[in-house]
Design an enzyme around this catalytic site. Structure first.
Site, PDB file in Angstrom:
ATOM      1  N   CYS A 330      19.308  -2.168   0.229  1.00  0.00           N
ATOM      2  CA  CYS A 330      19.590  -1.176   1.270  1.00  0.00           C
ATOM      3  C   CYS A 330      21.096  -1.057   1.505  1.00  0.00           C
ATOM      4  CB  CYS A 330      18.821  -1.525   2.541  1.00  0.00           C
ATOM      5  SG  CYS A 330      18.564  -0.113   3.643  1.00  0.00           S
ATOM      6  N   HIS A 427      12.820  -2.903   1.037  1.00  0.00           N
ATOM      7  CA  HIS A 427      12.748  -4.197   1.718  1.00  0.00           C
ATOM      8  C   HIS A 427      11.364  -4.801   1.499  1.00  0.00           C
ATOM      9  CE1 HIS A 427      16.493  -3.923   4.012  1.00  0.00           C
ATOM     10  NE2 HIS A 427      16.191  -2.670   4.301  1.00  0.00           N
TER      11      HIS A 427
END
Length: 483
Positions: A330, A427
């Protein structure tokens, strides 16, 4: 008709989240339908919900303990700090605005309405709602307009159990002092207290327990010994992240100043053949790392500047020259690129920021946030992954042609030509046991085929048994009030 009880702390980090998770699992095991609820949470460790929003990850764990999917009504107000003085305000799963701390109070009447709406909706057709406060009600300077502790308890007419942390010392003063400074109306809402994190023989605190009962008039629900398996549960607070020195394979993780969604690390800590080294500011990235993992960030550009201030960019280049592997997730993925373009000033002053230059990609910041539960396949091994996306920004460039994840119709991630530098937006990758084993094995790590999700379930069961043994749950359920 549903009943509800609220767990508040005599201070921050007294273990409220864990106690609520344990209570949820304990009462579920007793056959009750349970829902967790936290009116207001402040955390950059968020979870994506089945209804397409985001809540604090602690409430996602509590939902798991309750045997249900996470829902935005479980945490209607989530504050995500973006700077030292400001935070993004998420209401019922969606971004409302970004405010400075001094302006947040103006929003509270509106937010109280939302929290009560979510609470009453959540309480429909269940037996028990276990509510978690935030911080401490003893912060009476924040009482006006409060929606996190006594303000919510008063508005919803919910009894409160006050939890103190004996591990920090001064627990008698924590409990008795809280009663001394709270107004009479708030004190009337407190139905009892409990002591958490006791090490040693709990009977040694019998005299202290009596002092608290005598001075407050509140009944004791018990003294909870230290729960030694707490580390096996996903950490909520960034302060709970700790290094784990177990195996020979070393993963180095720089602790970013605005680190977010660090639950990516929890399954790695479980691996007996892996050591996870959390590197604090002021310390160089160790030269013996096998993998440097750059985690997510709530403010990528600010954390990229922080990364450079620590000299970690120089350490990372040296690691790469030695043939080391790098994974950015991310915000960490965005940092690895050539440039971050933020012409709209979403993360601060409009402009362009040079990236670390290890991936040939560029990220453009856009206001639209992507929130999604995602199923993917790791292309190199064919292993399946259930993950989630929670980010702003779009990343593109030549190294995206070396994508290493397939999302069933589109590819995800980027890799350097030699495959040693990887980045992606997903994630939760390492929660998938087969993927984790394959990924780490390809890098030379010895893994133990650990069933991560089963370990979490077993730990929640053990936590429930811990509370059943040391806390008067019959008294607690009798104190809960119909809503």
């Amino acid at each position: 008709m549903a009943k509800a009880i609220m767990i508040q702390g005599a201070g921050s980090n007294v273990g409220k989240s864990m106690v609520v998770a344990g209570l949820a699992r304990a009462f579920k095991r007793r056959g009750l339908t349970v829902r967790p609820f936290k009116p207001q949470n402040m955390s950059n460790n968020a979870a994506v919900t089945s209804d397409g929003g985001e809540i604090g990850r602690a409430q996602a764990l509590q939902a798991l303990a309750s045997g249900v999917a996470p829902h935005t009504d479980m945490n209607p107000v989530l504050l995500k700090p973006e700077s030292d003085v400001g935070a993004q305000v998420i209401v019922q799963g969606e971004r409302l605005t970004t405010v400075k701390a001094r302006d947040y109070a103006k929003l509270k009447p509106q937010l109280l309405t939302a929290t009560l709406e979510s609470f009453h909706r959540l309480a429909q057709d269940v037996d028990l709602v276990v509510i978690e406060g935030a911080g401490s009600p003893a912060e009476i300077n924040l009482r006006k307009g409060d929606i996190a502790n006594m303000g919510f308890a008063e508005a919803a007419n919910i009894p409160v159990i006050l939890v103190g942390d004996i591990d920090r010392g001064g627990v008698i003063a924590q409990i008795v002092g809280t009663q001394a400074i709270l107004p009479d109306g708030d004190n009337a809402l407190i139905a009892g207290f409990a002591i958490n994190k006791f090490r040693g023989d709990p009977t040694l605190f019998d005299a202290g327990l009596k002092e608290i009962v005598d001075r407050t008039g509140w009944p004791s629900l018990g003294v909870l010994p230290w729960f030694s398996d707490a580390w096996k549960l996903p950490a909520e607070d960034v302060m709970d992240i700790a290094s784990s020195k177990k195996g020979d394979f070393k993963i180095v993780v720089p602790r970013l100043s605005r680190i977010a969604n660090f639950d990516d690390l929890d399954p790695l800590v479980m691996e007996p053949g892996v050591s996870v080294d959390i590197v604090e500011q002021g310390r160089a990235l160790p030269g013996d790392a096998d993998l440097v993992l750059i985690p997510g960030s709530k403010s990528t550009i600010a954390d990229l500047a922080f990364f450079r201030e620590q000299g970690w960019d120089i350490d990372l280049q040296a690691h790469v020259r030695r043939g080391g592997h790098v994974l950015g997730i991310c915000g960490g993925y965005q940092m690895l690129g050539q440039e971050i373009i933020d012409l709209d000033g979403i993360e601060g002053k409009p402009g362009r920021t040079q990236g670390l230059g290890l991936l040939d990609v560029v990220t453009e910041m856009k206001p639209e946030k992507r929130l999604a539960l995602t199923q993917a396949t790791h292309l190199a091994t064919g292993t399946a992954v259930e993950a989630y996306e929670i980010h702003i920004g779009r990343t593109y460039g030549p190294d995206c042609e070396h994508a290493w994840l397939d999302l069933g119709g589109r590819t995800e991630g980027a890799a350097s030509k030699d495959g040693k530098i990887l980045g992606c937006y997903l994630h939760g990758l390492f929660s998938a046991d087969e993927f984790r084993t394959a990924f780490l094995g390809n890098l030379g790590a010895q893994t133990a085929n650990t069933d991560y999700n089963q370990s979490v379930e077993e730990t929640l069961d053990a936590l429930a048994e811990h509370l059943e043994q040391h806390m008067d749950l019959d008294l607690l359920i009798s104190l809960a009030r119909p809503v």
